[in-house]
Design a protein around this motif. Sequence first.
Motif, PDB file in Angstrom:
ATOM      1  N   SER A  19     -38.403  -5.977  -9.570  1.00 18.27           N
ATOM      2  CA  SER A  19     -38.156  -4.647 -10.129  1.00 18.27           C
ATOM      3  C   SER A  19     -36.742  -4.149  -9.860  1.00 18.27           C
ATOM      4  N   GLN A  20     -36.129  -4.647  -8.786  1.00 17.42           N
ATOM      5  CA  GLN A  20     -34.768  -4.259  -8.404  1.00 17.42           C
ATOM      6  C   GLN A  20     -33.996  -5.521  -7.999  1.00 17.42           C
ATOM      7  N   PRO A  21     -32.673  -5.487  -8.021  1.00 16.08           N
ATOM      8  CA  PRO A  21     -31.895  -6.673  -7.674  1.00 16.08           C
ATOM      9  C   PRO A  21     -31.763  -6.895  -6.167  1.00 16.08           C
ATOM     10  N   GLU A  22     -32.900  -7.102  -5.517  1.00 16.31           N
ATOM     11  CA  GLU A  22     -32.897  -7.378  -4.080  1.00 16.31           C
ATOM     12  C   GLU A  22     -34.164  -8.129  -3.698  1.00 16.31           C
ATOM     13  N   VAL A  23     -34.050  -8.993  -2.696  1.00 14.48           N
ATOM     14  CA  VAL A  23     -35.155  -9.862  -2.288  1.00 14.48           C
ATOM     15  C   VAL A  23     -36.407  -9.083  -1.897  1.00 14.48           C
ATOM     16  N   GLY A  24     -36.264  -7.936  -1.287  1.00 18.47           N
ATOM     17  CA  GLY A  24     -37.419  -7.180  -0.822  1.00 18.47           C
ATOM     18  C   GLY A  24     -38.114  -6.337  -1.884  1.00 18.47           C
ATOM     19  N   SER A  25     -37.610  -6.333  -3.107  1.00 12.63           N
ATOM     20  CA  SER A  25     -38.226  -5.484  -4.134  1.00 12.63           C
ATOM     21  C   SER A  25     -39.492  -6.124  -4.701  1.00 12.63           C
ATOM     22  N   GLU A  26     -40.279  -5.323  -5.378  1.00 15.65           N
ATOM     23  CA  GLU A  26     -41.566  -5.740  -5.926  1.00 15.65           C
ATOM     24  C   GLU A  26     -41.409  -6.877  -6.932  1.00 15.65           C
ATOM     25  N   VAL A  27     -42.261  -7.913  -6.801  1.00 14.56           N
ATOM     26  CA  VAL A  27     -42.327  -8.984  -7.793  1.00 14.56           C
ATOM     27  C   VAL A  27     -43.229  -8.494  -8.919  1.00 14.56           C
ATOM     28  N   ILE A  28     -42.669  -8.378 -10.126  1.00 12.96           N
ATOM     29  CA  ILE A  28     -43.463  -7.869 -11.252  1.00 12.96           C
ATOM     30  C   ILE A  28     -44.040  -8.987 -12.111  1.00 12.96           C
ATOM     31  N   SER A  29     -43.485 -10.189 -11.966  1.00 16.95           N
ATOM     32  CA  SER A  29     -43.999 -11.344 -12.711  1.00 16.95           C
ATOM     33  C   SER A  29     -43.362 -12.608 -12.148  1.00 16.95           C
ATOM     34  N   THR A  30     -43.956 -13.745 -12.434  1.00 15.55           N
ATOM     35  CA  THR A  30     -43.363 -15.039 -12.127  1.00 15.55           C
ATOM     36  C   THR A  30     -43.345 -15.834 -13.417  1.00 15.55           C
ATOM     37  N   LEU A  31     -42.160 -16.257 -13.841  1.00 13.48           N
ATOM     38  CA  LEU A  31     -42.016 -17.009 -15.088  1.00 13.48           C
ATOM     39  C   LEU A  31     -41.922 -18.494 -14.780  1.00 13.48           C
ATOM     40  N   PRO A  32     -42.610 -19.326 -15.567  1.00 12.13           N
ATOM     41  CA  PRO A  32     -42.593 -20.771 -15.323  1.00 12.13           C
ATOM     42  C   PRO A  32     -41.234 -21.418 -15.615  1.00 12.13           C
ATOM     43  N   ASP A  33     -41.023 -22.578 -15.005  1.00  9.30           N
ATOM     44  CA  ASP A  33     -39.827 -23.377 -15.242  1.00  9.30           C
ATOM     45  C   ASP A  33     -39.639 -23.601 -16.741  1.00  9.30           C
ATOM     46  N   ALA A  34     -38.395 -23.583 -17.202  1.00  4.72           N
ATOM     47  CA  ALA A  34     -37.989 -23.824 -18.594  1.00  4.72           C
ATOM     48  C   ALA A  34     -38.231 -22.634 -19.523  1.00  4.72           C
ATOM     49  N   THR A  35     -38.790 -21.530 -19.014  1.00  5.95           N
ATOM     50  CA  THR A  35     -38.948 -20.332 -19.842  1.00  5.95           C
ATOM     51  C   THR A  35     -37.569 -19.817 -20.243  1.00  5.95           C
ATOM     52  N   GLN A  36     -37.410 -19.459 -21.510  1.00  5.05           N
ATOM     53  CA  GLN A  36     -36.153 -18.871 -21.963  1.00  5.05           C
ATOM     54  C   GLN A  36     -36.201 -17.362 -21.746  1.00  5.05           C
ATOM     55  N   VAL A  37     -35.106 -16.829 -21.223  1.00  2.00           N
ATOM     56  CA  VAL A  37     -34.986 -15.394 -20.977  1.00  2.00           C
ATOM     57  C   VAL A  37     -33.709 -14.887 -21.635  1.00  2.00           C
ATOM     58  N   GLU A  38     -33.674 -13.599 -21.909  1.00  3.40           N
ATOM     59  CA  GLU A  38     -32.473 -12.974 -22.455  1.00  3.40           C
ATOM     60  C   GLU A  38     -31.844 -12.107 -21.380  1.00  3.40           C
ATOM     61  N   ILE A  39     -30.594 -12.431 -21.031  1.00  4.22           N
ATOM     62  CA  ILE A  39     -29.913 -11.643 -20.009  1.00  4.22           C
ATOM     63  C   ILE A  39     -29.225 -10.449 -20.658  1.00  4.22           C
ATOM     64  N   GLN A  40     -29.116  -9.352 -19.912  1.00  2.00           N
ATOM     65  CA  GLN A  40     -28.462  -8.157 -20.415  1.00  2.00           C
ATOM     66  C   GLN A  40     -26.971  -8.180 -20.134  1.00  2.00           C
ATOM     67  N   ASN A  41     -26.576  -8.789 -19.011  1.00  2.00           N
ATOM     68  CA  ASN A  41     -25.177  -8.933 -18.634  1.00  2.00           C
ATOM     69  C   ASN A  41     -25.120  -9.996 -17.540  1.00  2.00           C
ATOM     70  N   PRO A  42     -23.912 -10.428 -17.143  1.00  2.00           N
ATOM     71  CA  PRO A  42     -23.808 -11.490 -16.136  1.00  2.00           C
ATOM     72  C   PRO A  42     -24.369 -11.127 -14.762  1.00  2.00           C
ATOM     73  N   GLY A  43     -24.590  -9.845 -14.511  1.00  2.00           N
ATOM     74  CA  GLY A  43     -25.141  -9.429 -13.234  1.00  2.00           C
ATOM     75  C   GLY A  43     -24.101  -9.424 -12.126  1.00  2.00           C
ATOM     76  N   GLU A  44     -24.584  -9.166 -10.914  1.00  2.00           N
ATOM     77  CA  GLU A  44     -23.698  -9.157  -9.752  1.00  2.00           C
ATOM     78  C   GLU A  44     -24.487  -9.435  -8.494  1.00  2.00           C
ATOM     79  N   ASP A  45     -23.797  -9.859  -7.459  1.00  2.00           N
ATOM     80  CA  ASP A  45     -24.396 -10.161  -6.155  1.00  2.00           C
ATOM     81  C   ASP A  45     -25.549 -11.160  -6.242  1.00  2.00           C
TER      82      ASP A  45
END
Length: 68
Positions: A19-45
């Motif tokens: 839910s947030q860009p940090e290890v301790g945040s809530e896991v909202i889903s787990t996507l399987p290997d090879a799943t295609q995702v759409e990124i919004q931006n390159p991200g950071e940290d």
Amino acid sequence: MEGESCRAISSEGGLNVRSQPEVGSEVISTLPDATQVEIQNPGEDGWVPISEPIQGYVAAENLMMCGQ
């Protein structure tokens, strides 16, 4: 899903979407290997925001360009 914003998950056990860009945040889903995702931006940290197939944050180290 094609183009500059397409990435594929590269993680044998799947990849947690958080839910947030940090290890301790809530896991909202787990996507399987090879799943295609759409990124919004390159991200950071080491975290990248995704919008498809679910909205959240994933670890950048487990993504590769689509078609590789």
